[in-house]
Scaffold this active site. Structure first.
Site, short mmCIF file in Angstrom:
data_model
loop_
_atom_site.label_atom_id
_atom_site.label_comp_id
_atom_site.label_asym_id
_atom_site.label_seq_id
_atom_site.Cartn_x
_atom_site.Cartn_y
_atom_site.Cartn_z
N ASN A 22 0.97 -1.12 -0.02
CA ASN A 22 0.13 0.01 0.06
C ASN A 22 0.76 1.14 0.01
O ASN A 22 2.01 1.31 0.48
CB ASN A 22 -1.02 0.25 1.31
CG ASN A 22 -2.16 -0.80 1.25
OD1 ASN A 22 -2.27 -1.67 0.56
ND2 ASN A 22 -3.02 -0.33 2.15
O1 PMT Z 1 2.75 7.25 5.76
P1 PMT Z 1 2.36 8.85 5.00
O2 PMT Z 1 2.97 8.85 3.64
O3 PMT Z 1 2.56 9.86 6.12
O4 PMT Z 1 0.67 8.79 4.83
C1 PMT Z 1 -0.04 8.81 5.95
C2 PMT Z 1 -1.32 7.70 5.85
C3 PMT Z 1 -2.07 8.60 4.47
C4 PMT Z 1 -0.96 6.31 5.47
C5 PMT Z 1 -2.04 7.96 7.01
O5 PMT Z 1 -2.28 9.31 7.38
C6 PMT Z 1 -3.25 6.81 6.87
O6 PMT Z 1 -4.51 7.38 6.55
N1 PMT Z 1 -3.21 5.75 7.56
C7 PMT Z 1 -4.41 4.63 7.42
C8 PMT Z 1 -4.30 4.26 5.94
C9 PMT Z 1 -5.20 3.12 5.64
O7 PMT Z 1 -4.92 1.76 5.43
O8 PMT Z 1 -6.63 3.60 6.08
P2 PMT Z 1 -7.86 2.34 5.97
O9 PMT Z 1 -9.03 3.27 5.86
O10 PMT Z 1 -7.68 1.57 4.71
O11 PMT Z 1 -7.82 1.60 7.09
C10 PMT Z 1 -8.54 1.95 8.30
C11 PMT Z 1 -8.10 1.65 9.83
O12 PMT Z 1 -8.02 0.18 9.62
C12 PMT Z 1 -6.71 2.28 9.60
O13 PMT Z 1 -6.36 2.61 11.04
C13 PMT Z 1 -5.71 1.10 9.57
O14 PMT Z 1 -4.48 1.18 10.08
C14 PMT Z 1 -6.46 0.00 9.86
N2 PMT Z 1 -6.27 -1.42 9.12
C15 PMT Z 1 -6.43 -1.52 7.96
C16 PMT Z 1 -6.49 -2.75 7.09
C17 PMT Z 1 -6.22 -3.94 8.22
N3 PMT Z 1 -6.06 -5.29 7.56
N4 PMT Z 1 -5.61 -3.72 9.43
C18 PMT Z 1 -6.02 -2.41 10.16
O15 PMT Z 1 -5.48 -2.51 11.09
#
Ligand code: PMT
Length: 213
Positions: A22
């Site tokens: 990702n």
């Molecule tokens: O790293 P940078 O370049 O500074 O960018 C920062 C960022 C954009 C990556 C950061 O600010 C951010 O948004 N991180 C979360 C990225 C993400 O995967 O979001 P999501 O909407 O897909 O996931 C939702 C939440 O579930 C997140 O807290 C994620 O860590 C968590 N997750 C998701 C999938 C998974 N299998 N396990 C998880 O714990």
């Protein structure tokens, strides 16, 4: 407080030279780990691969895959007061790993993927976590609505929402603009450096911890 932070991306290997991943530089997560340590907290940083320097004064737990991140979190979340999930975890991994480099043959190949565990979603249900739970939401549309859905589904105390379709914030940038989505309200924080936002987010976590008692 004892705080666990996840950061960076995960790598899901396909063969010895290729992986699925990702987008994430790790900057947001490392800024959170640094802010936590600077504000006097004991921070454990579970991180996928990044090009960043390991923050000083934090316990650093390197991982590669989502499965490794899941296992590291399942161990290190115990006894923490707050857990902040900023990692960009791959939702899927290749169904099989080829021991040798896959050779070019067909013009079109189909890749079978298997769902990875939702680590944030496992915090309450599987790890019986009772501390302050903070998720991130990386969205390209309906920012607040989608973040609020994640807040409710994953039983978080706070979801930090960022719009990753906008240039100059989100992935890779030193800046971000976020919504702090709570069960009862949403606070909008204007564009700022990730370092500054990280301090504000850790302060919000401190307040949640006090309210939780
Ligand atoms: O790293 P940078 O370049 O500074 O960018 C920062 C960022 C954009 C990556 C950061 O600010 C951010 O948004 N991180 C979360 C990225 C993400 O995967 O979001 P999501 O909407 O897909 O996931 C939702 C939440 O579930 C997140 O807290 C994620 O860590 C968590 N997750 C998701 C999938 C998974 N299998 N396990 C998880 O714990």
């Amino acid at each position: 407080m004892k705080i666990l932070v996840t950061a960076g991306s995960t790598r899901e290997p396909l063969d010895p030279v290729r992986y699925l991943t990702n987008r994430s530089s790790g900057k947001m997560g490392y800024a959170l780990a640094n802010a936590g340590a600077q504000l006097g907290h004991h921070v454990t940083l579970v991180s996928g691969p990044t090009n960043l320097d390991i923050p000083i004064n934090v316990d650093y737990v390197p991982v590669q895959t989502a499965q490794e991140m899941f296992e590291a979190v399942s161990v290190h979340i115990a006894g923490t007061d707050a857990a902040i999930f900023s990692a960009a975890v791959a939702d899927y991994r290749p169904a099989s790993f080829a021991e040798n480099k896959i050779k070019k043959s067909e013009d079109r190949v189909t890749l079978e993927l298997i769902r990875n565990a939702d680590i944030l979603g496992s915090a309450r249900a599987e790890f019986s976590y009772e501390g302050v739970l903070v998720g991130f939401a990386a969205e390209t549309e309906n920012l607040e609505e989608n973040a609020r859905g994640k807040l409710q589904r994953k039983d978080c105390d706070l979801v930090v929402a960022n719009d990753v379709s906008r240039a100059g914030i989100g992935f890779d940038s030193d800046h971000n603009e976020v919504l702090l989505v709570y069960p009862d309200r949403t606070d909008a924080l204007p564009v700022e450096t990730k370092d500054h936002l990280a301090h504000l987010i850790v302060q919000a976590v401190q307040e949640l911890r006090i309210r939780k008692g």
